[in-house]
Design a protein around this motif. Structure first.
Motif, short mmCIF file in Angstrom:
data_model
loop_
_atom_site.label_atom_id
_atom_site.label_comp_id
_atom_site.label_asym_id
_atom_site.label_seq_id
_atom_site.Cartn_x
_atom_site.Cartn_y
_atom_site.Cartn_z
N ILE A 16 0.84 -1.20 0.00
CA ILE A 16 0.00 0.00 0.00
C ILE A 16 0.88 1.25 0.00
N GLY A 17 1.95 1.25 0.78
CA GLY A 17 2.86 2.39 0.81
C GLY A 17 3.53 2.62 -0.55
N ALA A 18 3.95 1.53 -1.19
CA ALA A 18 4.57 1.65 -2.52
C ALA A 18 3.58 2.17 -3.55
N LEU A 19 2.34 1.68 -3.50
CA LEU A 19 1.33 2.18 -4.43
C LEU A 19 1.03 3.65 -4.17
N GLY A 20 0.96 4.02 -2.90
CA GLY A 20 0.75 5.43 -2.57
C GLY A 20 1.90 6.29 -3.04
N ARG A 21 3.11 5.77 -2.94
CA ARG A 21 4.29 6.51 -3.40
C ARG A 21 4.29 6.67 -4.92
N LEU A 22 3.80 5.65 -5.63
CA LEU A 22 3.73 5.73 -7.09
C LEU A 22 2.71 6.75 -7.56
N VAL A 23 1.65 6.94 -6.78
CA VAL A 23 0.58 7.87 -7.17
C VAL A 23 1.04 9.32 -7.04
N VAL A 24 1.89 9.60 -6.05
CA VAL A 24 2.34 10.98 -5.82
C VAL A 24 3.37 11.34 -6.89
N PRO A 25 3.14 12.46 -7.61
CA PRO A 25 4.09 12.85 -8.65
C PRO A 25 5.39 13.40 -8.06
N GLY A 26 6.45 13.28 -8.81
CA GLY A 26 7.75 13.81 -8.39
C GLY A 26 8.52 12.81 -7.56
N LYS A 27 9.69 13.25 -7.11
CA LYS A 27 10.58 12.40 -6.32
C LYS A 27 10.30 12.61 -4.84
N GLN A 28 10.11 11.53 -4.12
CA GLN A 28 9.93 11.60 -2.69
C GLN A 28 11.20 11.11 -2.01
N SER A 29 11.83 11.97 -1.26
CA SER A 29 13.08 11.59 -0.60
C SER A 29 12.80 11.19 0.84
N ILE A 30 12.00 10.13 0.99
CA ILE A 30 11.73 9.58 2.31
C ILE A 30 12.25 8.14 2.35
N PRO A 31 12.68 7.69 3.51
CA PRO A 31 13.22 6.33 3.60
C PRO A 31 12.13 5.27 3.45
N ILE A 32 12.55 4.07 3.11
CA ILE A 32 11.61 2.98 2.88
C ILE A 32 10.85 2.62 4.15
N TRP A 33 11.50 2.73 5.29
CA TRP A 33 10.81 2.39 6.54
C TRP A 33 9.64 3.33 6.78
N LEU A 34 9.78 4.59 6.39
CA LEU A 34 8.69 5.54 6.55
C LEU A 34 7.56 5.23 5.57
N THR A 35 7.91 4.79 4.38
CA THR A 35 6.90 4.38 3.41
C THR A 35 6.10 3.19 3.93
N ILE A 36 6.78 2.24 4.56
CA ILE A 36 6.10 1.07 5.12
C ILE A 36 5.17 1.48 6.27
N VAL A 37 5.67 2.35 7.15
CA VAL A 37 4.84 2.80 8.27
C VAL A 37 3.60 3.53 7.76
N ILE A 38 3.80 4.41 6.77
CA ILE A 38 2.66 5.12 6.18
C ILE A 38 1.69 4.13 5.56
N GLY A 39 2.21 3.12 4.87
CA GLY A 39 1.36 2.10 4.26
C GLY A 39 0.56 1.31 5.28
N ILE A 40 1.18 0.95 6.40
CA ILE A 40 0.49 0.20 7.44
C ILE A 40 -0.62 1.05 8.05
N VAL A 41 -0.30 2.31 8.36
CA VAL A 41 -1.31 3.20 8.95
C VAL A 41 -2.44 3.44 7.95
N ALA A 42 -2.09 3.65 6.68
CA ALA A 42 -3.11 3.87 5.65
C ALA A 42 -3.99 2.63 5.47
N ALA A 43 -3.40 1.45 5.56
CA ALA A 43 -4.19 0.22 5.43
C ALA A 43 -5.17 0.08 6.59
N LEU A 44 -4.73 0.41 7.79
CA LEU A 44 -5.62 0.31 8.95
C LEU A 44 -6.74 1.35 8.87
N ILE A 45 -6.40 2.59 8.57
CA ILE A 45 -7.41 3.65 8.47
C ILE A 45 -8.36 3.36 7.30
#
Length: 90
Positions: A16-45
């Motif tokens: 879910i985090g990777a798909l969310g990252r693909l949807v956002v245009p441009g380069k996101q300079s955030i670490p992979i662990w933050l992407t995973i955390v965002i994905g987990i929280v987004a999946a729960l919400i």
């Protein structure tokens, strides 16, 4: 929560985090662990919102639930990239 549940939450969060990252245009300079955390929280919400709307448990793949989760993850990635990017410039 079992070990299998934790592992599956990590995998779903990564996807879910990777798909969310693909949807956002441009380069996101955030670490992979933050992407995973965002994905987990987004999946729960997203699951909570889908269940509240009555579309969380359908026969087959719950596409509306996945769409809600990805939109929430994209918003989370955009906010995190903005905050993380500003923090790195200083």
């Amino acid at each position: 929560m079992t070990v299998g549940g934790i592992i599956s939450a990590l995998i779903v969060g990564l996807i879910i985090g990777a798909l969310g990252r693909l949807v956002v245009p441009g380069k996101q300079s955030i670490p992979i662990w933050l992407t995973i955390v965002i994905g987990i929280v987004a999946a729960l919400i997203g699951t909570f919102i889908a269940n509240a709307l009555g579309v969380g448990d359908t026969s087959g793949i719950d596409w509306i639930e996945v769409l809600i989760q990805v939109v929430i993850a994209a918003a989370g990635v955009a906010v995190a990239a903005g905050a993380y990017g500003r923090r790195q410039v200083r």
